[in-house]
Enzyme design. Structure first.
Site, PDB file in Angstrom:
ATOM      1  N   CYS A  45       0.825  -1.216   0.000  1.00 23.77           N
ATOM      2  CA  CYS A  45       0.000   0.000   0.000  1.00 23.77           C
ATOM      3  C   CYS A  45       0.859   1.265   0.000  1.00 23.77           C
ATOM      4  O   CYS A  45       0.348   2.358  -0.268  1.00 23.77           O
ATOM      5  CB  CYS A  45      -0.930   0.007   1.209  1.00 23.77           C
ATOM      6  SG  CYS A  45      -2.167  -1.320   1.173  1.00 23.77           S
ATOM      7  N   ILE A 274      -7.173 -27.858   2.341  1.00 26.28           N
ATOM      8  CA  ILE A 274      -6.648 -26.647   1.698  1.00 26.28           C
ATOM      9  C   ILE A 274      -7.516 -25.444   2.066  1.00 26.28           C
ATOM     10  O   ILE A 274      -8.747 -25.485   1.911  1.00 26.28           O
ATOM     11  CB  ILE A 274      -6.591 -26.800   0.163  1.00 26.28           C
ATOM     12  CG1 ILE A 274      -5.736 -28.021  -0.226  1.00 26.28           C
ATOM     13  CG2 ILE A 274      -6.038 -25.536  -0.483  1.00 26.28           C
ATOM     14  CD1 ILE A 274      -5.682 -28.286  -1.710  1.00 26.28           C
ATOM     15  N   ALA A 276      -7.882 -21.023   1.697  1.00 29.42           N
ATOM     16  CA  ALA A 276      -7.514 -19.939   0.775  1.00 29.42           C
ATOM     17  C   ALA A 276      -7.911 -18.598   1.385  1.00 29.42           C
ATOM     18  O   ALA A 276      -8.961 -18.482   2.043  1.00 29.42           O
ATOM     19  CB  ALA A 276      -8.171 -20.119  -0.584  1.00 29.42           C
ATOM     20  N   GLY A 278      -7.183 -13.950   1.070  1.00 31.17           N
ATOM     21  CA  GLY A 278      -6.667 -12.814   0.323  1.00 31.17           C
ATOM     22  C   GLY A 278      -7.460 -12.460  -0.921  1.00 31.17           C
ATOM     23  O   GLY A 278      -8.630 -12.834  -1.076  1.00 31.17           O
ATOM     24  N   LYS A 430     -22.384  17.415  19.425  1.00 39.09           N
ATOM     25  CA  LYS A 430     -23.131  16.478  18.579  1.00 39.09           C
ATOM     26  C   LYS A 430     -22.208  16.121  17.421  1.00 39.09           C
ATOM     27  O   LYS A 430     -22.061  16.886  16.471  1.00 39.09           O
ATOM     28  CB  LYS A 430     -24.421  17.119  18.052  1.00 39.09           C
ATOM     29  CG  LYS A 430     -25.453  17.442  19.132  1.00 39.09           C
ATOM     30  CD  LYS A 430     -26.663  18.124  18.529  1.00 39.09           C
ATOM     31  CE  LYS A 430     -27.685  18.483  19.604  1.00 39.09           C
ATOM     32  NZ  LYS A 430     -28.862  19.216  19.022  1.00 39.09           N
TER      33      LYS A 430
END
Length: 556
Positions: A45, A274, A276, A278, A430
């Site tokens: 990122c 298995i 997974a 992402g 507020k």
């Protein structure tokens, strides 16, 4: 007892979260991480900001190395290593060293797939010129081209990553063109919320081209679908990504209707051994409860941890995905969670939509910055379906609060009762989130009916009368055509001047409009508030101008 053997394909956010969590839960296990790229743990990122020079040192992006991970977590991390194929019956993976070409077979008791996603590349002449930013190798290639000192840049795609790239290229001093096929920047947002972002980009000198696409890339220019040509010494693409399911599909694992790997509520694939995680995996959408592709680092990190918990025998809960995201562009913060109004309209749900324009903190404390907030609510259940924010400081924390409320099942009206931190330099007594709740509660109780900016033309054509309750000085700075101006402080005494028929009342942001609607209703007049007031209408009109159909250029 024989120690377990865990194999993880793919590092970075998801894979490394799974690996380190497994180690914390099982000190005796053998844990192998296979990473096709040259770096297993890096801040993807942060890549646009290194490209722009905001992050000065490349080393800042490198979070962990195989050596550091081996030392701290006793992980066997292998970079430049590819998983070639999976033998599910034998529970083995054929592994190839991409440097030496050597192949070995690795067995597993549990296998975690974290292959990520691959950038979409347009099939156009010269398309190989387009660079993308997914890993360190990508950013190294891009930095190599920037060292040649290009003067102009083209960014293809105006999504969250695309506008980040634009900002950073401008920061480097390049003259930037941004091309987007949709008729707005940031297509996941509603048009009126994205319009101020396009305006800010243009103010920074960016040539924003909407409703068009690149048809050809030449050595230093690009041809667009409208026939125009733009300079492009340097080209970056951010068109989107596709889940990398090559290995999973070849192994016979089930893929979902969105093209990602299908997993259950424990992140297990169609093979019980298995898992997974992402960007390659389909998530469950929190609004529709249907499969959805969500490529976000936060989800990848969290799901990596959860998959490890399941493998270690712990009970978990995988929450549905809201898709909460934030981006900064030219000193604007843009954030969203849930669904935009434009997509919800297509589902046929009855909606209530709320726009506000609060300050980041009390107006009397120096430095307050205006933001635009939007809340989309199910009109029947008061369920919060989505929220968006654009402005200066404080936008991110308001969207985070709303995302948390959505995760907790709070209704829109219940936002009014949230007890949030207050001091003059941080908020208002507020809070803007509380104010959204008050507006939602008034709407739910029928006290202040409203219409949206995009519904105004139809209302006026049907005979409604538009009443502007701002001051004459405000009106002089800009007004909606055809409105009658009676300032709110004179409305009680001058109500008899108003023409017959339903009244659409508006002020700058909606608050005085609310007061006017309540006053007129108690005087026996039918009145509705123009939600978000003049500022929302103005942003909507800017979006409408951007969306005008562009006729393709014709050859002379």
């Amino acid at each position: 007892m024989t120690s377990k053997r865990y194999l993880i394909i793919g590092g970075v956010a998801g894979g490394m979260s799974a690996a380190t969590r497994l180690r914390r839960l099982d000190e005796q296990a053998s844990i192998i991480v296979l990473e096709r790229g040259g770096h297993v743990s890096f801040a993807n990122c942060g890549l646009p900001y290194y490209l722009g020079g905001v992050i000065e040192e490349r080393s800042s992006l490198l979070l962990q190395t195989p050596a550091s991970l081996g030392s701290r977590f006793n992980l066997d991390v292998r970079v430049r290593t590819e998983a070639v194929s999976i033998d599910r019956a034998a529970k083995t993976v054929l592994v190839r060293d991409l440097v030496t070409g050597e192949e070995v077979v690795e067995a597993y008791d549990a296998l975690v797939l974290s292959p990520g996603a691959t950038p979409v590349r347009p099939p156009i002449p010269g398309g190989d010129r387009m660079l993308t930013l997914r890993d360190i190798d990508d950013v190294d290639r891009a930095m190599g081209e920037l060292e040649v000192a290009p003067r102009t840049a083209l960014v293809i795609g105006a999504g969250f990553i695309g506008v980040e790239m634009v900002e950073n290229l401008v920061h480097r001093g390049l003259r930037v063109t941004l091309v987007e096929l949709a008729d707005q920047v940031l297509p996941p947002l509603d048009a009126e919320m994205a319009a101020p972002v396009a305006e800010r980009l243009r103010a920074a000198g960016v040539d924003v081209r909407l409703g068009t696409q690149v048809t050809e890339l030449a050595e230093d220019a690009a041809t667009l679908s409208d026939g125009s040509t733009v300079p492009a010494d340097f080209v970056l693409g951010s068109i989107g990504v596709r889940p990398d399911t090559t290995l999973a599909a070849a192994a016979g694992l089930e893929l979902g209707e969105r093209g990602g790997i299908r997993v259950d509520d424990h992140l297990r694939t169609s093979d019980p051994h298995i898992w997974a995680i992402g960007d390659a995996v389909e998530k469950v959408d929190a609004i529709s409860r249907e499969p959805r592709l969500v490529a976000l680092a936060g989800l990848a990190n969290r799901h990596g941890r959860l998959a490890a918990d399941v493998i270690a025998g712990r009970d978990i809960r995988v929450r549905d995905a809201l898709g909460t995201a934030v981006v900064g562009v030219m000193d604007l913060t843009i954030a969203s969670t849930g669904w935009p109004e434009k997509l919800l309209r297509r589902t046929g749900r009855e909606l209530r939509v709320i726009h506000t324009h609060p300050a980041s903190h009390t107006g009397y404390y120096p430095g307050a910055q205006t933001m635009a907030l939007k809340l989309v609510v199910d009109a029947e259940t008061d369920e919060i379906l989505g929220a968006q924010g654009v402005g200066g400081e404080g936008v991110d924390k308001r969207i985070d609060v709303i995302a948390t409320a959505m995760a907790g099942g709070l209704t829109a009206s219940e936002l009014a009762d949230l007890e949030l931190a207050y001091a003059p330099q941080f908020s208002s007594a507020k809070d803007p989130v509380n104010m959204l709740g008050y507006v939602a509660l008034n709407a739910a109780e029928g006290l202040t009916p409203s219409i949206q900016w995009h519904e105004l033309d139809a209302a006026l054509e049907a005979g409604d009368v538009l009443v502007d309750v701002r001051t004459p000085a405000e009106v002089a700075q800009g007004a909606i055509p055809g409105s009658v101006n009676i300032p709110i402080d004179e409305l009680r005494e001058r109500a008899d001047e108003l023409p017959a028929g339903r009244l659409v009342v508006h002020c700058k942001v909606g608050q005085r409009g609310h007061t006017a609607v309540r006053l007129l209703a108690q005087l026996g007049r039918e009145a509705v508030n123009l939600d978000g007031g003049y500022l929302t209408w103005q942003a909507g009109e800017a979006a409408r101008r951007d969306a005008e159909v562009r006729e393709p250029a014709t050859a002379a």
